[in-house]
Design an enzyme around this catalytic site. Sequence first.
Site, PDB file in Angstrom:
ATOM      1  N   SER A  98      44.427  31.709   0.688  1.00 45.90           N
ATOM      2  CA  SER A  98      44.003  30.673   1.625  1.00 45.90           C
ATOM      3  C   SER A  98      45.220  29.972   2.234  1.00 45.90           C
ATOM      4  CB  SER A  98      43.062  29.700   0.902  1.00 45.90           C
ATOM      5  OG  SER A  98      42.406  28.846   1.801  1.00 45.90           O
ATOM      6  N   ASP A 236      33.774  35.651   4.360  1.00 44.47           N
ATOM      7  CA  ASP A 236      34.800  34.609   4.300  1.00 44.47           C
ATOM      8  C   ASP A 236      34.850  33.796   5.592  1.00 44.47           C
ATOM      9  OD1 ASP A 236      37.007  33.076   3.604  1.00 44.47           O
ATOM     10  OD2 ASP A 236      38.287  34.789   3.155  1.00 44.47           O
ATOM     11  N   HIS A 263      35.503  33.852  -0.011  1.00 47.37           N
ATOM     12  CA  HIS A 263      36.904  33.412   0.026  1.00 47.37           C
ATOM     13  C   HIS A 263      37.670  33.691  -1.264  1.00 47.37           C
ATOM     14  CE1 HIS A 263      39.875  31.135   2.253  1.00 47.37           C
ATOM     15  NE2 HIS A 263      40.033  30.239   1.299  1.00 47.37           N
TER      16      HIS A 263
END
Length: 289
Positions: A98, A236, A263
């Site tokens: 991320s 995601d 994610h």
Amino acid sequence: MEGKIGVPGGDVWFKRVGGGDGLPLLVVHGGPGLPHTYLRSLERLTDEREVIYWDQLGCGKSDRPSNRELWTMQRSVAEMEAVVKALGLHRFHVFGNSWGGMLAQQYTLDVTSGAVSLTISNSIASIPQFSEVVARLKTELDPATQSAIERHEAAGTTYTAEYQNAIRTWNETYLCRARPWPPELLAAFADMGTEIFETMFGPSDFRIVGTIRDWDVLDRLAEITLPTLILAGRFDECVPEHMWDMHRRIPGSSFELFEKSSHMPFVEEPNKFDRVMRGFLRRHDSSPA
């Protein structure tokens, strides 16, 4: 082994876990401000190599200075560089999830280090493009959830139960689809450094107005020469189409799509995640820095 390291702006906490013949893996967590806790799944790899975590400045067990001028990409890169040097990492792998994937890209582009590979997990290379995607994904939520997000963000009432429930729906759709959420993920959110997130991103993913609002390295990705693995999730918020574009731009990179994940494939599809990561890291343990 754990301890503290001095970085620009304060001291950060680190932990080294496991061992083995493989090169160490430095784990760069997301957020910004979501401490390393949610990435404890990577300790499954410690039978083959050392896994190294640190809580970035402003969250977790690290210092939480109140100086908002610290929360920039440039200072974050300097922090990562200080951590690598203090830990004496001469040949190592980098894993960034991320926001951590964004930081890992910028570090790789700007700093000469002993890294031998880069894994970009569920991340982006352009905030402007991400903002467009998030706006589109929001329109695909049910009307009541979409309305609650928009009304409360406009009114500044994001503390209300209705807004929090709407965000929970978003998170359970685009962040982690595992049910129930694992304790380490809940613990990370409970210990999140909100000031760093709000300063760098903004009040939410739907209003990115912070210091990295214009961040975009898409046109620089061709400069990355490290063996690179791109991990994407079918559901995601960092949509797989964007990550495929990143893969196309990084010479020789590999791309892996997790069909049942959003994610966090290390939580949502652990067996496949471990198989993919172990194979990639083993192949590049002998790569030059």
